[in-house]
Scaffold this motif. Structure first.
Motif, PDB file in Angstrom:
ATOM      1  N   ARG A  34       0.836  -1.203   0.000  1.00  0.00           N
ATOM      2  CA  ARG A  34       0.000   0.000   0.000  1.00  0.00           C
ATOM      3  C   ARG A  34       0.868   1.249   0.000  1.00  0.00           C
ATOM      4  O   ARG A  34       1.984   1.247   0.527  1.00  0.00           O
ATOM      5  N   ILE A  35       0.316   2.308  -0.584  1.00  0.00           N
ATOM      6  CA  ILE A  35       1.015   3.594  -0.670  1.00  0.00           C
ATOM      7  C   ILE A  35       0.119   4.667  -0.054  1.00  0.00           C
ATOM      8  O   ILE A  35      -1.078   4.728  -0.325  1.00  0.00           O
ATOM      9  N   GLY A 100       6.657  13.268   0.736  1.00  0.00           N
ATOM     10  CA  GLY A 100       5.207  13.218   0.621  1.00  0.00           C
ATOM     11  C   GLY A 100       4.597  11.839   0.511  1.00  0.00           C
ATOM     12  O   GLY A 100       3.379  11.708   0.416  1.00  0.00           O
ATOM     13  N   PHE A 101       5.423  10.784   0.529  1.00  0.00           N
ATOM     14  CA  PHE A 101       4.911   9.424   0.341  1.00  0.00           C
ATOM     15  C   PHE A 101       5.412   8.482   1.430  1.00  0.00           C
ATOM     16  O   PHE A 101       6.459   8.702   2.033  1.00  0.00           O
ATOM     17  N   LEU A 102       4.621   7.446   1.652  1.00  0.00           N
ATOM     18  CA  LEU A 102       5.017   6.365   2.556  1.00  0.00           C
ATOM     19  C   LEU A 102       4.560   5.050   1.934  1.00  0.00           C
ATOM     20  O   LEU A 102       3.359   4.812   1.771  1.00  0.00           O
ATOM     21  N   TYR A 126      -3.257  12.967   5.284  1.00  0.00           N
ATOM     22  CA  TYR A 126      -2.773  11.976   4.309  1.00  0.00           C
ATOM     23  C   TYR A 126      -3.937  11.132   3.807  1.00  0.00           C
ATOM     24  O   TYR A 126      -5.016  11.087   4.420  1.00  0.00           O
ATOM     25  N   GLU A 127      -3.728  10.474   2.665  1.00  0.00           N
ATOM     26  CA  GLU A 127      -4.714   9.571   2.086  1.00  0.00           C
ATOM     27  C   GLU A 127      -4.030   8.313   1.583  1.00  0.00           C
ATOM     28  O   GLU A 127      -2.819   8.319   1.345  1.00  0.00           O
ATOM     29  N   GLU A 128      -4.819   7.263   1.406  1.00  0.00           N
ATOM     30  CA  GLU A 128      -4.290   6.032   0.827  1.00  0.00           C
ATOM     31  C   GLU A 128      -4.515   6.056  -0.677  1.00  0.00           C
ATOM     32  O   GLU A 128      -5.618   6.383  -1.144  1.00  0.00           O
ATOM     33  N   PHE A 129      -3.482   5.702  -1.425  1.00  0.00           N
ATOM     34  CA  PHE A 129      -3.598   5.677  -2.879  1.00  0.00           C
ATOM     35  C   PHE A 129      -4.518   4.547  -3.307  1.00  0.00           C
ATOM     36  O   PHE A 129      -4.383   3.408  -2.850  1.00  0.00           O
TER      37      PHE A 129
END
Length: 270
Positions: A34-35, A100-102, A126-129
């Motif tokens: 997940r991103i 900006g990403f995890l 934040y949001e999940e891609f």
């Protein structure tokens, strides 16, 4: 003697039992990489979000089934992010977004569930891609762009000039008709939402009319942008309401009974 008629036996076929329709299954948790990404156009190089409940950062999840608040904590040696399901000593982990990403691999289920299901900052910072949601958003953007381009092709040159003036200001005065149409199409393509908003704004042409009248010297706007006057005799036309764009205010004024007569007078002089 008359013979008694034999009673007829009617056989009723057994009715099939009603088929029970099972309720739709709830979507199950999918094991996958997940991103997550930070919201907003500008993201810091690194950002660490809270991984455990403290007085400063409340990490609590409200469980609707039990009606209780459940504490959240990211521990790298635990299977669950819920404290009441964790056992033994906990090894704390850090939740860090870089550029900006995890990216969280599928073997880190505790962190994924914390971020996807329980963390109170989800959908706030934040949001999940989601590839499906991304496709829907792209489709909406494309449909909006097509609508804007179609509208731009059919707009007359005066309306086009009024819309483009919002984007380019007095630069529009030195542009040819073809340049205006070209830049209008580019504006519609690059900023479809704003273009459609301006195209549907009934005051945009009146604002353009007011700006052209001011540039031609037919009307004057005071230095503090609070008052409009006639250019010829300096007689006051109107006061601009506080904290309002002067040309938007003048456009609204031109739609009043008094403003209609002033519009006709300005139009003759232009």
């Amino acid at each position: 003697m008359a013979k008694k008629a034999k009673a007829e036996t009617i056989e009723v076929a057994p009715q099939p039992a009603a088929t029970k329709v099972a309720p739709p299954a709830k979507p199950s948790w999918e094991i996958k990489d997940r991103i997550y990404y930070l919201k907003g156009s500008k993201s810091p190089l690194t950002l660490t979000i809270p991984g455990k409940h403290t007085r400063k950062h409340a990490l609590l999840y409200f469980d609707e089934k039990s009606g209780k608040q459940r504490e959240i904590k990211y521990a790298t040696n635990q299977d669950s992010p819920l404290v009441d399901e964790q056992k033994g000593e906990c090894t704390m982990g850090h939740i860090v977004f870089k550029d900006g990403f995890l990216k969280v691999p599928k073997n880190m289920q505790n962190l994924q569930k914390l971020l996807s299901l329980y963390h109170p900052l989800k959908n706030k910072i934040y949001e999940e891609f989601s590839a499906v949601q991304e496709a829907k958003d792209d489709l909406l953007d494309l449909e909006m762009e097509i609508e804007a381009l179609n509208a731009a092709r059919n707009i007359d040159i005066d309306h086009a000039e009024a819309i483009l003036r919002v984007e380019k200001g007095s630069e529009v005065n030195s542009m040819s008709s073809k340049e205006i149409k070209r830049d209008l199409l580019l504006f519609a393509k690059n900023n479809a939402t704003m273009f459609i908003s301006l195209a549907n704004d009934e005051n945009v042409q009146l604002r353009n009319f007011a700006i052209k009248a001011r540039e031609a010297g037919v009307i004057k706007l005071s230095q503090d942008q609070r008052t409009f006057h006639w250019g010829s005799n300096d007689r006051k036309l109107m006061n601009v309401p506080f904290d309002e764009n002067p040309y938007s205010a003048f456009a609204a004024f031109l739609k009043t009974d008094e403003g209609v007569e002033i519009y006709k007078s300005i139009d003759k002089k232009l």
